[in-house]
Design an enzyme around this catalytic site. Structure first.
Site, PDB file in Angstrom:
ATOM      1  N   ASN A   1       0.864  -1.173   0.000  1.00 27.65           N
ATOM      2  CA  ASN A   1       0.000   0.000   0.000  1.00 27.65           C
ATOM      3  C   ASN A   1       0.904   1.228   0.000  1.00 27.65           C
ATOM      4  OD1 ASN A   1      -2.290  -1.662   0.355  1.00 27.65           O
ATOM      5  ND2 ASN A   1      -2.018  -1.632   2.562  1.00 27.65           N
TER       6      ASN A   1
ATOM      7  N   HIS B   1       7.504   0.324   2.469  1.00 30.14           N
ATOM      8  CA  HIS B   1       7.398  -1.057   2.916  1.00 30.14           C
ATOM      9  C   HIS B   1       6.173  -1.706   2.296  1.00 30.14           C
ATOM     10  CE1 HIS B   1       4.336   0.758   5.484  1.00 30.14           C
ATOM     11  NE2 HIS B   1       3.904  -0.448   5.810  1.00 30.14           N
TER      12      HIS B   1
END
Length: 364
Positions: free
Chosen positions: A178, A191
């Site tokens: 995301n 990440h």
């Protein structure tokens, strides 16, 4: 690739991944005094839709958009509180989520059904949730990572897929990212995550059903026919030696790409070295186009569609969905009445036009 496994203060696994030739010892110890991770996750069966819903109320207290000097994904360095990563630097690191939606150590004893709802079967929220940190640099966007780092990341995704697939009870492994506050990220450090589900997600079930229905009706291979048609069609955005990225003909999202390898493989571990090299190059290209299509980088979700761990593997063709809610400068695509209420997507963009606009992007 060098893989080094260690343990955090509360017993969670952390794995460091370094490119071949690295001399890092990765011996730093987590100095924090952490309580054991406790989860109360449950799965509830929606009998009308035929889908499992995950409940993880303990996640309400997880970290939410902390300032950069308090980021839990940055390396642990002098003068700052210890983070989730004990080392002072790293290349790619993976660790078990401190606030997991699913866990292997979840409470196994749950009632057979929800209170007053005998058709809402209950299950423990079994699975595994991992965090994959792409770089130690807090302000480095994924689109800015070089091809070598993305190539290492491909190997990490493949390794985590193999590791989670080996856990008894895990039926599907889902690496994803995301990116951007509009998507709902709670940490801005670059990440992604990897989920190991105890059942097939609805999308995987529907795709497998469509493939089988097509074979029964026509004798044909739906995946192969779709990939062949798209590779020769007007919506191709970029082509590598072993991968093609295109806007799907029935794209749901304002900006959406699907990345397919030219050879059918079920999952990331099945990719050959040359295919992994090509993937890193094509992914770098696609992330750059999303970053530079408008004056501000687009939010996006990158979702790996892999074969289930145990069934339907011969029917599957590995692919990546890369999609954004951005439909125009300053405008997002909201999932309103039709999309959220009935699951019928209404698009404000044309797949052919989106492909043309992405091809026109000048990459730095």
């Amino acid at each position: 690739m060098i893989r080094t496994s260690r343990r955090l203060a509360d017993g969670r696994e952390i794995v460091y991944y370094d490119a071949d030739g690295s001399t890092a010892s990765r011996d730093a110890v987590d100095p924090r005094d952490l309580p054991p991770v406790s989860t109360q996750s449950q799965l509830r069966w929606d009998a009308l839709l035929g889908e499992w819903v995950v409940y993880a109320a303990h996640r309400q207290t997880r970290t939410f958009l902390p300032p950069a000097d308090e980021c839990p994904l940055c390396p642990t360095r002098p003068g700052r509180p210890p983070t989730e990563v004990p080392e002072s630097d790293y290349q790619v690191v993976v660790f078990e989520n401190r606030f997991p939606s699913l866990a292997t150590a979840v409470e196994p004893d749950v009632p057979p059904a929800a209170p007053g709802a005998p058709y809402a079967q209950l299950r423990p929220g079994f699975g595994r949730c991992e965090v994959v940190v792409f770089t130690s640099e807090h302000d480095r966007a994924p689109a800015d990572l070089d091809v070598a780092r993305l190539r290492l990341l491909v190997d990490v995704w493949a390794d985590r897929t193999a590791e989670l697939s080996a856990i008894e009870g895990v039926e599907y492994v889902f690496p994803f990212e995301n990116h951007g506050e509009e998507i709902g990220v709670t940490l801005s450090h670059p990440h992604g995550q990897v989920y190991g589900y105890s059942s097939l997600p609805p999308r995987a079930e529907r795709v497998l059903a469509s493939v089988r229905k097509h074979r029964e009706a026509t004798g044909g291979d739906l995946f192969a026919e779709v990939v062949a048609a798209e590779r020769g069609g007007p919506r191709v955005v970029t082509v590598g030696e072993h991968w093609t990225a295109f806007v799907p003909a029935a794209a749901r999202w304002p900006y959406e790409l699907q990345l397919f390898p030219h050879r059918r493989v079920p999952d990331l571990p099945a990719l050959a070295d040359a295919e992994r090299d090509s993937l890193a190059e094509v992914l770098k290209d696609c992330l750059g186009r999303f970053a530079h299509r408008f004056d501000e980088p687009m939010n996006y979700i990158a979702a790996w569609n892999q074969a289930p761990v145990r069934r339907g593997r011969d029917d599957w063709w590995l692919h990546l969905q890369l999609f954004s809610l951005r439909r125009a400068p300053g405008k997002l695509k909201y999932l309103a009445g039709s999309e959220s209420g009935m699951g019928v997507f209404i698009s404000d963009t044309s797949p052919e036009d989106v492909a043309a606009r992405l091809r026109e992007v000048e990459l730095p």
